[in-house]
Design an enzyme around this catalytic site. Structure first.
Site, PDB file in Angstrom:
ATOM      1  N   ASP A   1     106.827   3.581  27.298  1.00  0.00           N
ATOM      2  CA  ASP A   1     106.095   2.376  26.129  1.00  0.00           C
ATOM      3  C   ASP A   1     107.004   2.003  27.565  1.00  0.00           C
ATOM      4  O   ASP A   1     106.395   0.686  27.742  1.00  0.00           O
ATOM      5  CB  ASP A   1     106.861   2.034  25.351  1.00  0.00           C
ATOM      6  CG  ASP A   1     107.132   2.228  24.228  1.00  0.00           C
ATOM      7  OD1 ASP A   1     105.667   2.433  24.338  1.00  0.00           O
ATOM      8  OD2 ASP A   1     107.769   2.431  22.940  1.00  0.00           O
TER       9      ASP A   1
ATOM     10  N   GLU B   1      94.843  -2.908  18.782  1.00  0.00           N
ATOM     11  CA  GLU B   1      93.553  -2.022  18.774  1.00  0.00           C
ATOM     12  C   GLU B   1      93.332  -1.578  17.549  1.00  0.00           C
ATOM     13  O   GLU B   1      92.006  -0.483  18.092  1.00  0.00           O
ATOM     14  CB  GLU B   1      92.993  -2.285  19.898  1.00  0.00           C
ATOM     15  CG  GLU B   1      93.309  -1.036  20.819  1.00  0.00           C
ATOM     16  CD  GLU B   1      95.104  -1.108  21.585  1.00  0.00           C
ATOM     17  OE1 GLU B   1      95.251  -1.891  21.040  1.00  0.00           O
ATOM     18  OE2 GLU B   1      94.499  -0.851  22.517  1.00  0.00           O
TER      19      GLU B   1
ATOM     20  N   HIS C   1      88.530  -3.757  22.976  1.00  0.00           N
ATOM     21  CA  HIS C   1      88.985  -2.271  23.104  1.00  0.00           C
ATOM     22  C   HIS C   1      88.404  -1.768  22.875  1.00  0.00           C
ATOM     23  O   HIS C   1      88.321  -0.361  22.904  1.00  0.00           O
ATOM     24  CB  HIS C   1      91.020  -2.115  22.499  1.00  0.00           C
ATOM     25  CG  HIS C   1      91.527  -2.458  23.562  1.00  0.00           C
ATOM     26  ND1 HIS C   1      92.295  -1.590  24.653  1.00  0.00           N
ATOM     27  CD2 HIS C   1      92.364  -2.861  23.483  1.00  0.00           C
ATOM     28  CE1 HIS C   1      93.419  -1.701  25.377  1.00  0.00           C
ATOM     29  NE2 HIS C   1      93.431  -2.640  24.525  1.00  0.00           N
TER      30      HIS C   1
ATOM     31  N   HIS D   1      90.219  -9.349  23.576  1.00  0.00           N
ATOM     32  CA  HIS D   1      91.174  -8.783  24.142  1.00  0.00           C
ATOM     33  C   HIS D   1      91.325  -7.293  23.028  1.00  0.00           C
ATOM     34  O   HIS D   1      90.605  -6.009  23.505  1.00  0.00           O
ATOM     35  CB  HIS D   1      92.719  -9.175  24.533  1.00  0.00           C
ATOM     36  CG  HIS D   1      93.318  -7.578  24.866  1.00  0.00           C
ATOM     37  ND1 HIS D   1      93.570  -7.392  26.470  1.00  0.00           N
ATOM     38  CD2 HIS D   1      93.673  -6.690  24.542  1.00  0.00           C
ATOM     39  CE1 HIS D   1      93.914  -6.471  26.768  1.00  0.00           C
ATOM     40  NE2 HIS D   1      94.053  -5.890  25.555  1.00  0.00           N
ATOM     41  N   GLU D   2      91.405  -7.456  21.899  1.00  0.00           N
ATOM     42  CA  GLU D   2      91.019  -6.525  20.617  1.00  0.00           C
ATOM     43  C   GLU D   2      89.810  -5.721  20.546  1.00  0.00           C
ATOM     44  O   GLU D   2      89.843  -4.536  20.299  1.00  0.00           O
ATOM     45  CB  GLU D   2      92.097  -6.920  19.674  1.00  0.00           C
ATOM     46  CG  GLU D   2      93.554  -7.088  20.005  1.00  0.00           C
ATOM     47  CD  GLU D   2      94.626  -6.577  21.110  1.00  0.00           C
ATOM     48  OE1 GLU D   2      94.305  -5.071  20.839  1.00  0.00           O
ATOM     49  OE2 GLU D   2      95.200  -6.802  21.288  1.00  0.00           O
TER      50      GLU D   2
ATOM     51  N   GLU E   1      93.841  -1.188  29.565  1.00  0.00           N
ATOM     52  CA  GLU E   1      94.178  -1.837  29.804  1.00  0.00           C
ATOM     53  C   GLU E   1      93.950  -2.799  30.397  1.00  0.00           C
ATOM     54  O   GLU E   1      93.722  -3.976  30.482  1.00  0.00           O
ATOM     55  CB  GLU E   1      95.705  -1.799  29.645  1.00  0.00           C
ATOM     56  CG  GLU E   1      96.612  -1.943  28.190  1.00  0.00           C
ATOM     57  CD  GLU E   1      95.749  -1.868  27.278  1.00  0.00           C
ATOM     58  OE1 GLU E   1      95.660  -3.159  26.863  1.00  0.00           O
ATOM     59  OE2 GLU E   1      96.550  -1.400  25.833  1.00  0.00           O
TER      60      GLU E   1
ATOM     61  N   TYR F   1      97.238  -3.862  33.381  1.00  0.00           N
ATOM     62  CA  TYR F   1      96.865  -5.175  31.859  1.00  0.00           C
ATOM     63  C   TYR F   1      95.958  -5.645  33.489  1.00  0.00           C
ATOM     64  O   TYR F   1      95.045  -6.318  33.996  1.00  0.00           O
ATOM     65  CB  TYR F   1      97.566  -6.132  31.458  1.00  0.00           C
ATOM     66  CG  TYR F   1      97.935  -5.287  30.188  1.00  0.00           C
ATOM     67  CD1 TYR F   1      97.414  -6.094  29.025  1.00  0.00           C
ATOM     68  CD2 TYR F   1      98.840  -4.521  30.797  1.00  0.00           C
ATOM     69  CE1 TYR F   1      97.859  -5.238  27.820  1.00  0.00           C
ATOM     70  CE2 TYR F   1     100.146  -4.028  29.080  1.00  0.00           C
ATOM     71  CZ  TYR F   1      98.841  -3.930  27.845  1.00  0.00           C
ATOM     72  OH  TYR F   1      99.039  -3.514  26.873  1.00  0.00           O
TER      73      TYR F   1
END
Ligand code: ZN
Length: 645
Positions: A408, A306, A334, A330-331, A353, A416
């Site tokens: 990460d 994003e 953001h 979704h992006e 998320e 999510y």
């Protein structure tokens, strides 16, 4: 993955000895808002503005130049500025007393050298760059750092023209979670927001684009300038350089892509303006001027990223029928959740998320209808359940403890899908009207700020729980945020669109209906996924042949459906699908689509041989994080890795 926007690849296994530390619970109570993944002393100094002057050298796979940092001094007695770096070669650090930045203007005599040194390297965090700064009553400091990146910089990927599937080399950055420090020395924590300017020098025949104001009409001449007037966290600073062309899709939307993809991409993403309008109606104005899409080479490891004003998107969502464009929703979402209101640390990722997954489904419903929304929600829930079965209880909580781990590792389905379910729960309890009003005020109240889980919970308490007492208890909220699994009072998606598919599969498996007689002409991609994903563990060769002849799965144009089919190809040793399997693995680099295929192949000795052979060929195309993840699958050492994202 369909909804995944960031590093969709879990690193293989626990990092170093750290998992043991977590498991034994030796650590002090976690400090909300403290970023355990940055060395920066942000209570003493805050970077507010960056100015980059960088050359992108694709022959040597390095970026070099300088960054100027405008820094607010919060502590007059502080004597050291600490920045985050990783594998950077720092060649010079200078200071300027005047209120003029200009990273390029080193020729002026007012720049004074400052002593600096790099601390010992941490395998996860990189190295602290410590710059001596004498105590001062000045409100703002101006520092200029000259540096060069390493060819192995974790935040950069370099592709040859062939690997990029085009005519020129391609380079791009991935700064989330802590990749920015591998190409810019800065305070690499989402708790700090900066505006930036950049001058990027490239070869003459390629174009540079950034997560900033882009000029689609800029001449291709090897020098590009950018301004990002909105303050963003470092993980949203992004750059890509390649053989890029632009096509408009609306008054404030467009697509950048290599020529071969441009037309298809513009057609696939034609609804972007409708999505923006739907989102604005629900959540308030779009605050970033333009929204453009950069179509990445197929090796891009994620679904999308994003980057503000310019989402980076995998070409594997281009199916020809807009069936996978929830990634765009979704992006785009953001732009509110994540980019406007950002997580303060990686522990708080679910604020980015979970909210974004929720907004995404609201946008999908507004533009494509409730049936599509519900199917996507149902598939998402299936992924969550599968992932929860593999995760330790402490990793099933929304506010996850990531201390001494690679950040990460936060990118599981939990922030999510569980985050989304939490918001769906609040939505159902308080009703759309009240919840939408709450969301709008939340985005307004915290706009251009980075916040913690606990700040959100306080705001939720004051503005929703206490305003409408007796609706949702504090304990219920705590169970969602700090407890494992899916709370029993969750509101789960239901769809009858899958019952038809399940019935058809059942009738075929029972031998009642031949595949070619199944009435599929109204099926959409999500139904095909449901059809394939719930096939029994083994099918006979004649069953595989029958499916392939009836539906042509081996040659599907839809990368997600192909993925589901290839799992069956591997599992059932279906030879006619083998060539496609190998081509797929050698071109697609999206972790979500290829890691499960490698895992499946490793289950038999013959498959393992094939997996290793194909990986040897495909390796150079994959992003470093995906390479590491596949490495861990095909040459397992010690603990095995637990996510298929
Ligand atoms: Zn996302």
């Amino acid at each position: 993955m369909i909804r995944l926007c960031v590093a969709s690849v879990m690193l293989a296994g626990p990092i170093g000895a750290t998992a043991a530390t977590i498991a034994t619970g030796d650590l002090a109570p976690i400090q909300s808002g403290l970023d355990y993944h940055s060395f920066a002393n942000i209570d003493q100094f805050r970077v507010t503005r960056l100015e980059l002057d960088l050359r992108v050298d694709s022959t040597n796979k390095v970026v070099y130049g300088a960054v100027g940092l405008a820094i607010k001094r919060l502590d007059p007695s502080a004597t050291e500025l600490v920045l985050d770096t990783r594998d950077l070669d720092i060649t010079d650090v200078t200071e300027k007393a005047q209120d003029v930045l200009g990273a390029t203007a080193k020729t002026e005599t007012t720049w004074v050298s400052r002593p600096f040194h790099l601390e010992r390297k941490d395998p996860i965090l990189g190295q602290a760059l410590v710059i001596d700064l004498p105590p001062s009553k000045r409100a703002t400091e101006f520092i200029r750092v000259e540096y060069q990146t390493s060819p192995n910089a974790s935040g950069l990927q370099w592709l040859t023209a062939k690997q990029a599937g085009g005519h020129k080399p391609f380079m791009y950055t991935e700064s989330e979670a802590i990749g920015a420090r591998s190409w810019i020395p800065l305070q690499d924590t989402p708790g700090v927001r900066v505006t930036y300017k950049a001058t990027i020098h490239t070869d003459n025949d390629v174009r540079a684009v950034m997560s900033a104001q882009n000029d689609p009409k800029a001449k291709r001449n090897g020098e590009y300038t950018f301004v990002m007037p909105e303050a963003v966290p470092s993980y949203l600073i992004a750059l890509a350089v390649g053989d890029l062309e632009f096509k408009e899709t609306g008054p404030r939307t467009g697509v950048y892509a290599q020529k071969s993809m441009l037309k298809q991409a513009a057609a696939e993403f034609a609804d972007t303006e409708s999505m923006i309008q739907a989102a604005e109606k629900l959540f308030g104005p779009y605050r970033w001027d333009r929204y453009d899409i950069l179509v990445m080479p197929a090796s891009f490891p994620e679904g999308g990223m994003e980057n503000p004003r310019l989402s980076f998107i995998t070409p594997t969502v281009i199916a020809g029928d807009k069936s996978l464009v929830s990634v765009i929703a979704h992006e785009l979402a953001h732009s509110w959740s994540g980019n406007l209101v950002s997580n303060a640390t990686w522990r708080d990722l679910w604020l980015n998320e979970g909210f974004t997954d929720y907004l995404e489904s609201r946008i999908m419903k507004a533009v494509y209808g409730e049936r599509r929304e519900m199917m996507e929600l149902a598939l998402g829930l299936q992924s969550l359940r599968k992932n929860l079965a593999e995760l330790k209880p402490e990793d099933q909580v929304l506010a996850i403890d990531l201390r001494n781990r690679n950040p990460d590792e936060v990118f599981t389905e939990v922030p999510y899908e569980k985050g989304r379910l939490f918001l769906i729960y609040l939505d159902a309890k308080f009703g759309h009207d009240r919840f939408d009003e709450f969301l709008r005020s939340y985005f307004e109240h915290f706009s251009f700020k980075s916040i913690t889980t606990e700040e959100f919970l306080k705001y939720l308490q004051d503005n929703l729980l206490d305003r409408f007492p007796g609706t949702v208890s504090r304990d219920a909220v705590k169970a969602w945020v700090y407890g494992p699994g899916i709370p029993p009072d969750a509101v789960l998606p239901t769809t009858d669109a899958f019952a038809i598919v399940d019935d058809a599969r059942g009738a075929w498996l029972d031998g009642k209906t031949p595949a070619k007689n199944i009435d599929t002409h109204e099926w959409v991609a999500q139904q095909w996924l449901q059809f394939l994903n719930h096939m029994p563990a083994t099918l006979t060769t004649s069953q595989m042949v029958e499916l392939d002849q009836a539906f042509g799965f081996t040659h599907s144009a839809n990368a997600e459906i192909e993925h589901s089919w290839l799992l069956l190809v591997i599992r059932n040793h279906y030879q006619p699908g083998n060539v496609r399997l190998e081509t797929y693995l050698e071109t697609v680099g999206r972790g979500k689509l290829i890691l499960p295929l490698y895992k499946e192949m490793m289950k038999t000795p013959a498959g393992a041989v094939q997996a290793k052979r194909v990986f040897a060929l495909a390796r150079p195309v994959y992003h470093p994080t995906v390479q590491a993840a596949v490495d861990a699958i095909v040459t397992p050492a010690g603990d095995s890795e637990n996510s298929d994202e």
